[in-house]
Design a protein around this motif. Structure first.
Motif, PDB file in Angstrom:
ATOM      1  N   ARG A  10      -7.483   4.965  -0.302  1.00 32.99           N
ATOM      2  CA  ARG A  10      -6.155   4.937  -0.184  1.00 32.99           C
ATOM      3  C   ARG A  10      -5.846   5.213   1.425  1.00 32.99           C
ATOM      4  O   ARG A  10      -6.510   5.485   2.084  1.00 32.99           O
ATOM      5  CB  ARG A  10      -5.280   6.081  -0.882  1.00 32.99           C
ATOM      6  CG  ARG A  10      -5.492   5.876  -2.533  1.00 32.99           C
ATOM      7  CD  ARG A  10      -4.969   7.163  -3.307  1.00 32.99           C
ATOM      8  NE  ARG A  10      -3.704   7.724  -2.623  1.00 32.99           N
ATOM      9  CZ  ARG A  10      -3.266   8.635  -3.243  1.00 32.99           C
ATOM     10  NH1 ARG A  10      -3.985   9.521  -4.251  1.00 32.99           N
ATOM     11  NH2 ARG A  10      -2.201   9.144  -2.932  1.00 32.99           N
ATOM     12  N   ARG A  70       4.317   5.951  -4.697  1.00 34.03           N
ATOM     13  CA  ARG A  70       4.529   6.180  -6.102  1.00 34.03           C
ATOM     14  C   ARG A  70       3.587   6.958  -6.954  1.00 34.03           C
ATOM     15  O   ARG A  70       3.834   7.871  -7.638  1.00 34.03           O
ATOM     16  CB  ARG A  70       4.773   4.683  -6.828  1.00 34.03           C
ATOM     17  CG  ARG A  70       5.258   4.701  -8.187  1.00 34.03           C
ATOM     18  CD  ARG A  70       5.797   3.461  -8.491  1.00 34.03           C
ATOM     19  NE  ARG A  70       7.112   2.963  -7.669  1.00 34.03           N
ATOM     20  CZ  ARG A  70       7.710   2.036  -7.600  1.00 34.03           C
ATOM     21  NH1 ARG A  70       7.051   1.027  -8.493  1.00 34.03           N
ATOM     22  NH2 ARG A  70       8.782   1.801  -7.208  1.00 34.03           N
ATOM     23  N   THR A  71       2.300   6.867  -6.364  1.00 33.69           N
ATOM     24  CA  THR A  71       1.076   7.555  -7.132  1.00 33.69           C
ATOM     25  C   THR A  71       1.412   9.060  -6.948  1.00 33.69           C
ATOM     26  O   THR A  71       1.101   9.821  -7.736  1.00 33.69           O
ATOM     27  CB  THR A  71      -0.264   7.040  -6.523  1.00 33.69           C
ATOM     28  OG1 THR A  71      -0.181   5.597  -6.817  1.00 33.69           O
ATOM     29  CG2 THR A  71      -1.366   7.797  -7.265  1.00 33.69           C
ATOM     30  N   THR A 121       4.443  10.473  -8.428  1.00 32.10           N
ATOM     31  CA  THR A 121       4.329  10.511  -9.930  1.00 32.10           C
ATOM     32  C   THR A 121       3.463  11.556 -10.126  1.00 32.10           C
ATOM     33  O   THR A 121       4.041  12.488 -11.355  1.00 32.10           O
ATOM     34  CB  THR A 121       3.757   9.094 -10.366  1.00 32.10           C
ATOM     35  OG1 THR A 121       4.690   8.058 -10.049  1.00 32.10           O
ATOM     36  CG2 THR A 121       3.647   9.211 -11.703  1.00 32.10           C
ATOM     37  N   ALA A 122       2.183  11.657  -9.297  1.00 31.40           N
ATOM     38  CA  ALA A 122       1.584  12.941  -9.762  1.00 31.40           C
ATOM     39  C   ALA A 122       2.465  14.369  -9.660  1.00 31.40           C
ATOM     40  O   ALA A 122       2.338  15.091 -10.524  1.00 31.40           O
ATOM     41  CB  ALA A 122       0.348  12.844  -8.862  1.00 31.40           C
ATOM     42  N   THR A 178       0.797  -1.285  -0.194  1.00 35.20           N
ATOM     43  CA  THR A 178       0.066   0.055   0.006  1.00 35.20           C
ATOM     44  C   THR A 178       0.802   1.009  -0.026  1.00 35.20           C
ATOM     45  O   THR A 178       0.521   2.060  -0.827  1.00 35.20           O
ATOM     46  CB  THR A 178      -1.017  -0.019   1.086  1.00 35.20           C
ATOM     47  OG1 THR A 178      -1.630  -1.331   1.284  1.00 35.20           O
ATOM     48  CG2 THR A 178      -1.916   1.272   1.211  1.00 35.20           C
ATOM     49  N   GLN A 224      -1.347  17.160  -3.474  1.00 31.11           N
ATOM     50  CA  GLN A 224      -0.547  16.076  -3.331  1.00 31.11           C
ATOM     51  C   GLN A 224       0.595  16.063  -2.266  1.00 31.11           C
ATOM     52  O   GLN A 224       1.014  14.965  -1.591  1.00 31.11           O
ATOM     53  CB  GLN A 224      -0.141  15.749  -4.580  1.00 31.11           C
ATOM     54  CG  GLN A 224      -0.808  14.844  -5.762  1.00 31.11           C
ATOM     55  CD  GLN A 224      -1.284  13.344  -4.912  1.00 31.11           C
ATOM     56  OE1 GLN A 224      -0.814  12.938  -3.981  1.00 31.11           O
ATOM     57  NE2 GLN A 224      -2.253  12.837  -5.841  1.00 31.11           N
ATOM     58  N   HIS A 241       2.553   1.850  -3.340  1.00 34.69           N
ATOM     59  CA  HIS A 241       1.487   2.385  -4.247  1.00 34.69           C
ATOM     60  C   HIS A 241       1.224   3.871  -3.935  1.00 34.69           C
ATOM     61  O   HIS A 241       1.259   4.565  -4.935  1.00 34.69           O
ATOM     62  CB  HIS A 241       0.192   1.385  -3.785  1.00 34.69           C
ATOM     63  CG  HIS A 241      -0.712   1.830  -5.382  1.00 34.69           C
ATOM     64  ND1 HIS A 241      -1.611   2.641  -4.863  1.00 34.69           N
ATOM     65  CD2 HIS A 241      -0.890   1.492  -6.518  1.00 34.69           C
ATOM     66  CE1 HIS A 241      -2.560   2.734  -5.911  1.00 34.69           C
ATOM     67  NE2 HIS A 241      -1.952   1.971  -6.939  1.00 34.69           N
ATOM     68  N   GLN A 255       5.530  14.595  -9.538  1.00 32.52           N
ATOM     69  CA  GLN A 255       6.551  15.128 -10.661  1.00 32.52           C
ATOM     70  C   GLN A 255       5.878  15.460 -12.167  1.00 32.52           C
ATOM     71  O   GLN A 255       6.398  16.227 -12.983  1.00 32.52           O
ATOM     72  CB  GLN A 255       7.227  13.674 -10.870  1.00 32.52           C
ATOM     73  CG  GLN A 255       8.754  14.065 -11.691  1.00 32.52           C
ATOM     74  CD  GLN A 255       9.457  12.812 -11.643  1.00 32.52           C
ATOM     75  OE1 GLN A 255       8.983  11.491 -11.178  1.00 32.52           O
ATOM     76  NE2 GLN A 255      10.637  12.538 -12.547  1.00 32.52           N
ATOM     77  N   GLY A 256       4.800  14.579 -12.341  1.00 35.13           N
ATOM     78  CA  GLY A 256       4.134  14.836 -13.610  1.00 35.13           C
ATOM     79  C   GLY A 256       3.636  16.323 -13.802  1.00 35.13           C
ATOM     80  O   GLY A 256       3.606  16.822 -14.970  1.00 35.13           O
ATOM     81  N   PHE A 257       2.934  16.601 -12.632  1.00 32.55           N
ATOM     82  CA  PHE A 257       2.166  17.895 -12.878  1.00 32.55           C
ATOM     83  C   PHE A 257       3.580  19.027 -12.840  1.00 32.55           C
ATOM     84  O   PHE A 257       3.296  19.838 -13.853  1.00 32.55           O
ATOM     85  CB  PHE A 257       1.719  18.273 -11.659  1.00 32.55           C
ATOM     86  CG  PHE A 257       0.098  17.440 -11.444  1.00 32.55           C
ATOM     87  CD1 PHE A 257      -0.437  16.863 -12.747  1.00 32.55           C
ATOM     88  CD2 PHE A 257      -0.153  17.003 -10.204  1.00 32.55           C
ATOM     89  CE1 PHE A 257      -1.503  16.112 -12.578  1.00 32.55           C
ATOM     90  CE2 PHE A 257      -1.455  16.062 -10.117  1.00 32.55           C
ATOM     91  CZ  PHE A 257      -1.900  15.676 -11.281  1.00 32.55           C
TER      92      PHE A 257
END
Lengths: 663, 126
Positions: free
Chosen positions: A602, A432-433, A436-437, A426, A467, A429, A439-441
């Motif tokens: 989550r 990472r979620t 990732t969010a 958990t 986040q 996950h 970093q992506g944004f």
């Protein structure tokens, strides 16, 4: 035990034979005694008839002899004169003087008599009455030699009577003897006047002096006369000697039977003892075999559910028990019935059934108890056997307990291991979620700044912020968890207004419930004795939970109020709530409820466990309930003043725990 | 490449992740488009039937049924549907199962920037 056919033992056979022999001997003696008794009775009759015929004569003889002796003793005349006088006065036929040693000193008779032969004995004189008769009738008796006198010194001399001068040899005189004359002759020297002489078959003379009565008792005296001589009063009795005792046979038989009975009883007792010993040895051997078998069986399994039924059934069969029950001690030492076996399924003890208990001891500890019902009490061998079985069972029960405890420990550890693995999955996950969010944004913003609309750019930035808040919460949880694991989390309480604190915190925690309508319902100035950091972590977890588990757009209510002597903080939501059966478990670290609604959310599964530890360290009590319109209602009651434990140590240390026992 | 279109169905329970993918796809332009979004397995199957996308971008770890369950259902109905498993946590077992099911590619969420290329690689022209 089955009844065995009764056989005659060697001991009993011996007894039986002894009884037969004794009975035969006794019977023979009885028969012989009876015959002798009859003979005696006939003889007595004859004797009495004879004695009656000669009574006067005998009396005369004796009394005259007594007078002669008395005169001689008085020194008036010589013995010979006296004797002669007596003879001439027809007082006596013969007078003999016998000394203390039984020797004849002098014999005076009417006619000359041959010298006396010492030791001559009169054995049988069947013709005595006839000879006396003849002598009396002719008045010229011819006296033969004295042929008989009593053994030992005596005053009684018996002379033979024969009609003519006979042969000179003893044998010849005896052969010609036809009768006897009895004379009583007292002597001065006489000291031991005890003796007897048989006049004719069955007739005896007994002379006694006072205090010196010995010799044969005369049962039926035909003549009793006193003789005064030498200053001693003698008693001369003539009569039949003791008759046979017909009872002897009976007594022998009775004694024999008694002896035989005693021997029989002794042998029987011995035989019984041996039989009992053999029986006991057989029983013991069988029971030892059974114990050995049970010992092996008890080692086959470590599960009481397997062991106890087999044990109880076997024991009940072997010892014919009407009920067998095993009680096992629980952790508090209370005995709880683990298994009961009764062949007829009864629950109640019948009349005459005996309850026996055997403790199952392991060292000093009683691990259980074996109870038995039996018809009658046990003998020693059985008691010892059952105790041995109880000892074996104690080992088995103890081992089973240890095994069970080990298994529980293993099971707890593997459950915890599974929870930890799930937790790691958990967290991976989640992390990472979120990363990732973010970093992506960020990348979108930097690389597509010019092409993105103003509105898009704002939304991306807002999402980055949210986040980041979510990440921070997760990281805080992980750090708290790490600290709890090492027991370094500290709570430093102080007096403050819970109302103010909660209002400030809710304002700063809005990202946790960004999609919800948060309502704060706080009573003014509710004071509490708390660590603000602890309150913050508790509230953050409660709000985060409410945000995750209740639908977006619903209301989350935060309440601060006085609850008795405690300050209460409540977070209530409109989600599915926490089912009562889950309420104990939600505080277990890594635990997440498993229903379909909640898995959508989550979370690492450590939030409520951290909340619980903080609350515990703050002396607060957490209550889970249903909110009025459904949904979760979690209340935390803080103390309002220092508790006793604080007084001892103002720093309460939160101890990490992996179990939910304290909820 | 002009004129080619590649419509994707985005399936992820996380709102931010869906948003990220949507903006990434839109920013990449060049004919890539988001046909629809779904938050769970049931929605995913519904939206797929409704929109008939060229590629399904499928998260694996979702509440209820997993992404692999969704893939199995879709591929049972339409075996040549192009699916990319887009997961935060790809272990060997997951990859093997995905391969066995007929999923075209597995992409870690860390490599989100490779998604546009992957969409073209496994898109309609492929």
């Amino acid at each position: 035990m089955a009844a065995r056919p009764r056989r005659l033992s060697p001991g009993a056979a011996t007894t039986f034979a002894a009884v037969l022999v004794v009975a035969a001997v006794g019977g023979a003696l009885l028969a012989q005694g009876a015959v002798r008794h009859r003979e005696r009775a006939a003889q007595q009759d004859r004797f009495e008839a004879d004695a009656a015929r000669f009574e006067g004569e005998l009396r005369l003889l004796v009394s005259s002899a007594g007078e002669a002796a008395a005169a001689a003793a008085a020194g008036q005349t010589s013995f010979r004169d006296t004797a002669t006088q007596a003879i001439e006065g027809r007082a006596a036929r013969v007078v003999a003087l016998v000394d203390a040693d039984g020797r004849f000193r002098s014999v005076v008779a009417r006619t000359a008599v041959p010298p006396v032969t010492e030791g001559a004995r009169l054995s049988v004189l069947p013709s005595v009455p006839a000879a006396l008769d003849a002598a009396t009738a002719t008045n010229r008796p011819r006296l033969g030699p004295i042929v008989s006198l009593a053994v030992g010194p005596t005053v009684v001399a018996v002379a033979s009577v024969h009609p003519t001068s006979g042969p000179t040899s003893v044998a010849g005189r005896r052969a010609s003897t036809t009768g006897a004359v009895v004379a009583a002759v007292p002597v001065d020297e006489l000291r031991r006047p005890v003796g007897r002489a048989e006049l004719w078959p069955g007739a005896e003379v007994r002379i006694t002096a006072p205090g010196r009565a010995t010799g044969t008792r005369i049962d039926h005296p035909v003549l009793t006369t006193p003789v005064e001589a030498g200053g001693v009063a003698w008693q001369v009795a003539v009569g039949a000697g003791p008759t046979g005792r017909p009872l002897t046979g009976w007594i022998v038989l009775a004694v024999g039977l008694l002896v035989a009975a005693a021997v029989h009883i002794a042998l029987r007792h011995q035989h019984d003892q041996r039989a009992r010993a053999q029986g006991e040895a057989g029983t013991r051997a069988r029971q030892l075999e059974m114990i050995a078998g049970t010992s092996a069986a008890l080692q086959q399994s470590l599960d009481l559910a397997d062991l106890l039924p087999a044990f109880c059934v076997n024991v009940a069969e072997e010892f014919r028990l009407t009920c067998t029950s095993v009680l096992v001690a629980d952790d508090d030492g209370r005995f709880i019935e683990a298994f009961r076996f009764s062949p007829d399924g009864r629950r109640d003890r019948g009349d005459g059934e005996v309850l026996t208990e055997f403790e199952l001891q392991r060292g000093w500890r009683a691990v259980g108890r074996l109870q038995t019902w039996s018809v009658g009490a046990f003998d020693n061998v059985t008691t010892q056997s059952l105790q041995a079985l109880a000892d074996l069972l104690a080992v088995a029960v103890s081992n089973a307990h240890l095994f069970q405890r080990e298994q529980q420990a293993v099971s707890r550890l593997s459950e915890l291991d599974a929870l930890k693995n799930a937790f790691l999955g958990t967290v991976s996950h989640e992390l990472r979620t979120s990363t990732t969010a973010v970093q992506g944004f960020g990348e979108l913003l930097t690389e597509h700044w010019d092409t993105l609309s103003e509105e898009r750019r704002r939304e991306l930035a807002a999402r980055i912020k949210r986040q980041a808040g979510s990440l921070r919460h997760l990281v805080d949880d992980l750090l708290d968890y790490a600290r709890l694991e090492h027991q370094t989390l500290r709570v430093l309480p102080r007096h403050l207004s819970l109302t103010d604190l909660v209002q400030d915190l809710v304002a700063s925690m809005s990202p946790l419930v960004a999609d919800h309508d948060v309502v704060v319902d706080a009573v003014a100035d509710v004071a509490a004795w708390v660590d603000p950091i602890a309150v913050e972590r508790i509230l953050a977890n409660l709000l985060s939970n409410a945000g995750k588990y209740s639908p977006a757009g619903s209301t989350v209510t935060v309440v601060v109020e006085q609850q008795g002597d405690r300050a209460r903080m409540v977070v209530a939501d409109q989600g599915p709530g926490i089912p009562s059966e889950e309420r104990r478990r939600v505080f277990v670290r890594f635990y997440r409820m498993s229903n379909a609604e909640t898995v959508r959310t989550r979370g690492a599964g450590i939030g409520l466990s951290i909340l619980h530890d903080f609350a515990d360290g703050s002396g607060a009590v957490v209550t889970i309930d249903d909110a009025p319109g459904g949904g979760a209602y979690i209340a935390v009651d803080f103390p309002t003043m220092p508790t006793e434990s604080d007084a001892v140590d103002s720093v309460a240390t939160v101890t990490g725990s992996l179990s939910g026992d304290r909820s | 490449m002009t004129g080619r279109s590649n419509r994707a169905l985005i399936v992820d329970d996380d709102d931010d992740m869906r948003f990220l993918l949507r903006v990434l796809i839109e920013a990449a332009n060049e004919g890539l488009a988001v046909a629809a979004e779904a938050r769970n397995a049931t929605e995913a199957v519904d939206r797929w039937r409704e929109h008939q996308p060229d590629v399904v971008v499928l998260d694996n770890r979702m509440p209820g049924r997993s992404g692999l369950d969704v893939a199995a259902e879709i591929l049972a109905e339409q075996p040549d549907q192009s699916i990319i498993l887009f997961s935060a946590y790809l272990d060997d077992e997951t990859v093997l199962r995905a391969d066995a099911l007929g999923i075209r590619a597995c992409l870690s969420k860390e490599d989100y920037d490779q998604l546009p290329a992957a969409l073209w690689q496994h898109g309609p022209a492929a």
